[in-house]
Design an enzyme around this catalytic site. Structure first.
Site, PDB file in Angstrom:
ATOM      1  N   GLY A 255       0.827  -1.210   0.000  1.00 22.92           N
ATOM      2  CA  GLY A 255       0.000   0.000   0.000  1.00 22.92           C
ATOM      3  C   GLY A 255       0.860   1.258   0.000  1.00 22.92           C
ATOM      4  O   GLY A 255       0.436   2.300   0.497  1.00 22.92           O
TER       5      GLY A 255
ATOM      6  N   GLY B 162      -0.710   7.883   0.756  1.00 25.75           N
ATOM      7  CA  GLY B 162      -0.833   8.112   2.205  1.00 25.75           C
ATOM      8  C   GLY B 162       0.424   7.806   3.003  1.00 25.75           C
ATOM      9  O   GLY B 162       1.539   8.162   2.632  1.00 25.75           O
TER      10      GLY B 162
ATOM     11  N   PHE C 123     -13.833   1.454   6.788  1.00 21.58           N
ATOM     12  CA  PHE C 123     -14.945   2.382   6.568  1.00 21.58           C
ATOM     13  C   PHE C 123     -15.796   2.405   7.826  1.00 21.58           C
ATOM     14  O   PHE C 123     -15.690   1.514   8.670  1.00 21.58           O
ATOM     15  CB  PHE C 123     -15.789   1.974   5.342  1.00 21.58           C
TER      16      PHE C 123
ATOM     17  N   TYR D  58      -6.762   1.641  18.323  1.00 20.32           N
ATOM     18  CA  TYR D  58      -7.883   0.856  18.855  1.00 20.32           C
ATOM     19  C   TYR D  58      -7.637  -0.649  18.748  1.00 20.32           C
ATOM     20  O   TYR D  58      -8.548  -1.443  18.940  1.00 20.32           O
ATOM     21  CB  TYR D  58      -9.215   1.259  18.204  1.00 20.32           C
TER      22      TYR D  58
ATOM     23  N   LYS E  90      -6.967  -5.593  12.875  1.00 16.95           N
ATOM     24  CA  LYS E  90      -5.728  -5.012  13.413  1.00 16.95           C
ATOM     25  C   LYS E  90      -5.313  -5.732  14.699  1.00 16.95           C
ATOM     26  O   LYS E  90      -4.117  -5.897  14.964  1.00 16.95           O
ATOM     27  CB  LYS E  90      -5.905  -3.515  13.670  1.00 16.95           C
TER      28      LYS E  90
HETATM   29  C1  HXC Z   1     -20.827  -0.624   4.606  1.00 19.42           C
HETATM   30  C2  HXC Z   1     -19.465  -1.196   2.844  1.00 19.42           C
HETATM   31  C3  HXC Z   1     -18.900   0.101   2.821  1.00 19.42           C
HETATM   32  C4  HXC Z   1     -19.380   1.052   3.775  1.00 19.42           C
HETATM   33  C5  HXC Z   1     -17.994  -1.070   1.246  1.00 19.42           C
HETATM   34  N1  HXC Z   1     -18.869  -1.871   1.854  1.00 19.42           N
HETATM   35  N2  HXC Z   1     -17.985   0.140   1.828  1.00 19.42           N
HETATM   36  N3  HXC Z   1     -20.414  -1.554   3.729  1.00 19.42           N
HETATM   37  N4  HXC Z   1     -20.346   0.642   4.665  1.00 19.42           N
HETATM   38  N5  HXC Z   1     -18.903   2.290   3.824  1.00 19.42           N
HETATM   39  C6  HXC Z   1     -19.204  -3.242   1.497  1.00 19.42           C
HETATM   40  C7  HXC Z   1     -19.757  -3.338   0.082  1.00 19.42           C
HETATM   41  O1  HXC Z   1     -21.141  -3.020   0.039  1.00 19.42           O
HETATM   42  C8  HXC Z   1     -19.475  -4.801  -0.240  1.00 19.42           C
HETATM   43  O2  HXC Z   1     -20.426  -5.648   0.373  1.00 19.42           O
HETATM   44  C9  HXC Z   1     -18.154  -5.059   0.469  1.00 19.42           C
HETATM   45  O3  HXC Z   1     -18.021  -4.046   1.463  1.00 19.42           O
HETATM   46  C10 HXC Z   1     -16.980  -4.963  -0.476  1.00 19.42           C
HETATM   47  O4  HXC Z   1     -17.038  -3.685  -1.099  1.00 19.42           O
HETATM   48  P1  HXC Z   1     -16.206  -3.383  -2.421  1.00 19.42           P
HETATM   49  O5  HXC Z   1     -16.340  -1.947  -2.704  1.00 19.42           O
HETATM   50  O6  HXC Z   1     -16.530  -4.373  -3.491  1.00 19.42           O
HETATM   51  O7  HXC Z   1     -14.745  -3.767  -1.883  1.00 19.42           O
HETATM   52  P2  HXC Z   1     -13.319  -3.444  -2.442  1.00 19.42           P
HETATM   53  O8  HXC Z   1     -13.377  -2.846  -3.818  1.00 19.42           O
HETATM   54  O9  HXC Z   1     -12.535  -4.654  -2.204  1.00 19.42           O
HETATM   55  O10 HXC Z   1     -12.823  -2.240  -1.479  1.00 19.42           O
HETATM   56  C11 HXC Z   1     -12.416  -2.501  -0.162  1.00 19.42           C
HETATM   57  C12 HXC Z   1     -12.866  -1.382   0.779  1.00 19.42           C
HETATM   58  C13 HXC Z   1     -12.476   0.013   0.205  1.00 19.42           C
HETATM   59  C14 HXC Z   1     -12.220  -1.659   2.119  1.00 19.42           C
HETATM   60  C15 HXC Z   1     -14.398  -1.425   0.917  1.00 19.42           C
HETATM   61  O11 HXC Z   1     -12.869   1.026   1.125  1.00 19.42           O
HETATM   62  C16 HXC Z   1     -11.014   0.143  -0.063  1.00 19.42           C
HETATM   63  O12 HXC Z   1     -10.533  -0.243  -1.141  1.00 19.42           O
HETATM   64  N6  HXC Z   1     -10.204   0.712   0.869  1.00 19.42           N
HETATM   65  C17 HXC Z   1      -8.743   0.866   0.710  1.00 19.42           C
HETATM   66  C18 HXC Z   1      -8.191   2.105   1.338  1.00 19.42           C
HETATM   67  C19 HXC Z   1      -8.698   2.436   2.732  1.00 19.42           C
HETATM   68  O13 HXC Z   1      -9.716   1.962   3.188  1.00 19.42           O
HETATM   69  N7  HXC Z   1      -7.937   3.303   3.426  1.00 19.42           N
HETATM   70  C20 HXC Z   1      -8.285   3.752   4.765  1.00 19.42           C
HETATM   71  C21 HXC Z   1      -7.339   3.196   5.726  1.00 19.42           C
HETATM   72  S1  HXC Z   1      -7.470   4.074   7.255  1.00 19.42           S
HETATM   73  P3  HXC Z   1     -21.697  -6.259  -0.439  1.00 19.42           P
HETATM   74  O14 HXC Z   1     -22.368  -7.118   0.556  1.00 19.42           O
HETATM   75  O15 HXC Z   1     -22.522  -5.084  -0.855  1.00 19.42           O
HETATM   76  O16 HXC Z   1     -21.121  -7.019  -1.600  1.00 19.42           O
HETATM   77  C22 HXC Z   1      -7.337   2.958   8.545  1.00 19.42           C
HETATM   78  C23 HXC Z   1      -7.227   3.399   9.991  1.00 19.42           C
HETATM   79  C24 HXC Z   1      -7.574   4.796  10.257  1.00 19.42           C
HETATM   80  O17 HXC Z   1      -7.317   1.832   8.329  1.00 19.42           O
HETATM   81  C25 HXC Z   1      -7.633   5.202  11.692  1.00 19.42           C
HETATM   82  C26 HXC Z   1      -7.842   6.702  11.714  1.00 19.42           C
HETATM   83  C27 HXC Z   1      -7.574   7.353  12.977  1.00 19.42           C
HETATM   84  P1  NAP Z   2      -4.527   4.881   2.289  1.00 23.44           P
HETATM   85  O1  NAP Z   2      -3.815   6.005   1.628  1.00 23.44           O
HETATM   86  O2  NAP Z   2      -5.911   4.551   1.850  1.00 23.44           O
HETATM   87  O3  NAP Z   2      -3.574   3.637   2.148  1.00 23.44           O
HETATM   88  C1  NAP Z   2      -3.987   2.335   1.953  1.00 23.44           C
HETATM   89  C2  NAP Z   2      -3.168   1.747   0.825  1.00 23.44           C
HETATM   90  O4  NAP Z   2      -3.406   0.351   0.784  1.00 23.44           O
HETATM   91  C3  NAP Z   2      -3.522   2.312  -0.539  1.00 23.44           C
HETATM   92  O5  NAP Z   2      -2.356   2.725  -1.212  1.00 23.44           O
HETATM   93  C4  NAP Z   2      -4.191   1.156  -1.259  1.00 23.44           C
HETATM   94  O6  NAP Z   2      -3.896   1.198  -2.649  1.00 23.44           O
HETATM   95  C5  NAP Z   2      -3.543  -0.042  -0.563  1.00 23.44           C
HETATM   96  N1  NAP Z   2      -4.374  -1.240  -0.615  1.00 23.44           N
HETATM   97  C6  NAP Z   2      -5.659  -1.360  -0.227  1.00 23.44           C
HETATM   98  N2  NAP Z   2      -6.099  -2.601  -0.450  1.00 23.44           N
HETATM   99  C7  NAP Z   2      -5.059  -3.275  -0.974  1.00 23.44           C
HETATM  100  C8  NAP Z   2      -4.885  -4.619  -1.410  1.00 23.44           C
HETATM  101  N3  NAP Z   2      -5.881  -5.498  -1.346  1.00 23.44           N
HETATM  102  N4  NAP Z   2      -3.682  -4.979  -1.900  1.00 23.44           N
HETATM  103  C9  NAP Z   2      -2.663  -4.099  -1.966  1.00 23.44           C
HETATM  104  N5  NAP Z   2      -2.760  -2.821  -1.568  1.00 23.44           N
HETATM  105  C10 NAP Z   2      -3.949  -2.427  -1.084  1.00 23.44           C
HETATM  106  O7  NAP Z   2      -4.626   5.076   3.881  1.00 23.44           O
HETATM  107  P2  NAP Z   2      -3.568   5.550   4.981  1.00 23.44           P
HETATM  108  O8  NAP Z   2      -4.261   6.481   5.859  1.00 23.44           O
HETATM  109  O9  NAP Z   2      -2.288   5.932   4.347  1.00 23.44           O
HETATM  110  O10 NAP Z   2      -3.357   4.197   5.808  1.00 23.44           O
HETATM  111  C11 NAP Z   2      -2.119   3.500   5.794  1.00 23.44           C
HETATM  112  C12 NAP Z   2      -2.025   2.592   7.000  1.00 23.44           C
HETATM  113  O11 NAP Z   2      -2.030   3.356   8.196  1.00 23.44           O
HETATM  114  C13 NAP Z   2      -3.152   1.597   7.121  1.00 23.44           C
HETATM  115  O12 NAP Z   2      -2.660   0.378   7.635  1.00 23.44           O
HETATM  116  C14 NAP Z   2      -4.053   2.236   8.140  1.00 23.44           C
HETATM  117  O13 NAP Z   2      -4.844   1.295   8.815  1.00 23.44           O
HETATM  118  C15 NAP Z   2      -3.025   2.857   9.057  1.00 23.44           C
HETATM  119  N6  NAP Z   2      -3.511   3.937   9.890  1.00 23.44           N
HETATM  120  C16 NAP Z   2      -3.777   5.150   9.335  1.00 23.44           C
HETATM  121  C17 NAP Z   2      -4.184   6.196  10.156  1.00 23.44           C
HETATM  122  C18 NAP Z   2      -4.421   7.572   9.619  1.00 23.44           C
HETATM  123  O14 NAP Z   2      -4.756   8.459  10.400  1.00 23.44           O
HETATM  124  N7  NAP Z   2      -4.241   7.834   8.349  1.00 23.44           N
HETATM  125  C19 NAP Z   2      -4.349   5.964  11.519  1.00 23.44           C
HETATM  126  C20 NAP Z   2      -4.110   4.704  12.046  1.00 23.44           C
HETATM  127  C21 NAP Z   2      -3.673   3.694  11.211  1.00 23.44           C
HETATM  128  P3  NAP Z   2      -4.872   0.556  -3.754  1.00 23.44           P
HETATM  129  O15 NAP Z   2      -6.260   0.953  -3.343  1.00 23.44           O
HETATM  130  O16 NAP Z   2      -4.403   1.126  -5.036  1.00 23.44           O
HETATM  131  O17 NAP Z   2      -4.658  -0.915  -3.682  1.00 23.44           O
END
Ligand code: HXC
Ligand code: NAP
Length: 281
Positions: free
Chosen positions: A16, A20, A95, A146, A161
């Site tokens: 990833g 970010g 999410f 968390y 996590k």
């Molecule tokens: C409820 C949801 C949803 C939402 C997706 N789904 N988003 N359900 N609320 N907001 C459901 C969909 O309806 C579907 O179920 C299933 O999840 C899969 O969705 P897809 O969109 O097909 O999945 P996919 O394309 O694989 O995408 C994965 C993802 C997406 C996790 C849903 O958000 C993603 O690609 N995220 C990557 C980057 C990311 O999340 N970064 C944030 C990291 S921050 P159904 O049943 O409808 O098929 C972090 C910590 C932060 O981790 C802490 C901050 C302080």
């Molecule tokens: P981000 O920019 O959304 O980073 C997530 C990365 O993971 C993206 O580059 C995404 O790229 C990649 N990814 C997602 N699904 C993947 C898959 N199946 N295979 C390979 N790559 C995949 O979010 P971020 O905030 O930088 O988060 C980075 C890390 O920090 C995460 O572990 C998150 O839980 C942690 N974290 C973040 C925060 C914060 O405040 N930002 C706080 C606590 C922890 P693609 O979608 O192109 O694959």
């Protein structure tokens, strides 16, 4: 503290790393002497990221949910840059949702990326080092604050996590004999497009959220990069199975009267304490 050869000899894969915090860490590692590889699902993003990182960084398009794709990526990286001896499990999905409304797919989507993806990469990484009898591998898992407390509305992420943290401590014990260290970082809030668009999309919520942080600000990406560098470097050779929190004190919110700390200006708060002084006699 660091020099441009602090990470010399390290071939580090950041999952990833195309955006970010992963990108921020990859940049710091490359500047400090590591050979850096990043992976993610979207090629265009990865192309832009390696151009930004410079220092001959390379990318692999790989979905960490797919264990065969992960194996193929590690083989490809070995051919391109040599054995990967540093791994940062950073790729994640998350999410906000009420847990009773989660579908199977929704729960699995996060578990598959975070927990299973980290396992796939860690296994592929460890197996190669163990087979080659190469000493000195290091894994860094990016978890959350968390991980231990749990959190409402991000159940799949909290479960995943916590599992990644258990993997960190379990393998720190199991693989120490092979010279492989595993640590974790629990970041507090560090603004990124990926996290903010999904978790803090509203300005008014964000303002309230900011008040929770004793330091009064969000984390800066380079601050995470420096901590990650230390844990990936030989400077931390005796640290394994540890999770370091970097959150401006946010995790300390549990103390019952901590809420006063950022609620009012300090002078106003002191005046209030003055007013109630002696009232309990
Ligand atoms: C409820 C949801 C949803 C939402 C997706 N789904 N988003 N359900 N609320 N907001 C459901 C969909 O309806 C579907 O179920 C299933 O999840 C899969 O969705 P897809 O969109 O097909 O999945 P996919 O394309 O694989 O995408 C994965 C993802 C997406 C996790 C849903 O958000 C993603 O690609 N995220 C990557 C980057 C990311 O999340 N970064 C944030 C990291 S921050 P159904 O049943 O409808 O098929 C972090 C910590 C932060 O981790 C802490 C901050 C302080
Ligand atoms: P981000 O920019 O959304 O980073 C997530 C990365 O993971 C993206 O580059 C995404 O790229 C990649 N990814 C997602 N699904 C993947 C898959 N199946 N295979 C390979 N790559 C995949 O979010 P971020 O905030 O930088 O988060 C980075 C890390 O920090 C995460 O572990 C998150 O839980 C942690 N974290 C973040 C925060 C914060 O405040 N930002 C706080 C606590 C922890 P693609 O979608 O192109 O694959």
């Amino acid at each position: 503290m660091f020099t441009n050869d602090t990470l010399a000899g390290k071939n580090i894969l950041v999952t990833g790393g195309g955006s970010g915090l992963g990108l921020a860490m990859a940049k710091t590692f490359a500047t400090l002497g590591a050979r850096v590889a990043i992976c993610g699902r979207r090629e265009e993003k990865l192309q832009q990221a390696v151009a930004e990182i410079g220092h001959e960084a390379i990318y692999e398009v790989c979905d960490v949910r797919d264990s065969q794709a992960v194996e193929a990526m590690f083989s490809s990286l070995e051919a391109r840059i040599g054995t990967v001896n540093g791994l940062v499990n950073n790729a994640a999905g998350n999410f906000l949702a009420a847990s009773e409304d989660l579908s199977d797919n929704a729960f699995n989507a996060v578990i598959d990326i975070v927990l299973k993806g980290s396992f796939h990469c860690t296994r592929a990484f460890g197996k190669r080092l163990i087979d080659k009898k190469e000493q000195g591998g290091v894994v860094l898992n990016i978890v959350t604050t968390y991980t231990e407390s749990g959190s409402a509305f991000v159940l799949p992420s909290a479960c995943a996590k916590a599992g990644v943290y258990a993997m960190t401590t379990s393998l720190a014990m199991e693989w120490a004999t092979y010279g492989i260290r595993l640590n974790a970082i629990a970041p507090g809030p560090f603004p990124t497009e990926g996290a903010w668009s999904r978790l803090l999309p509203d300005k008014s919520i964000e303002e309230k959220y900011l008040k929770r942080i004793p330091a009064g600000r969000y984390g800066q990406h380079e601050e995470l990069g420096w901590l990650a560098t230390f844990l990936m470097s030989d400077m931390s050779a005796y640290i394994t199975g540890e999770c370091v929190t970097i959150d401006g004190g946010e995790r300390l919110q549990a103390g019952q009267f901590n809420l006063f700390a950022n609620m009012y200006p300090r002078e106003q708060l002191k005046a209030f304490f003055g007013m109630i002084k002696g009232k309990g006699k």
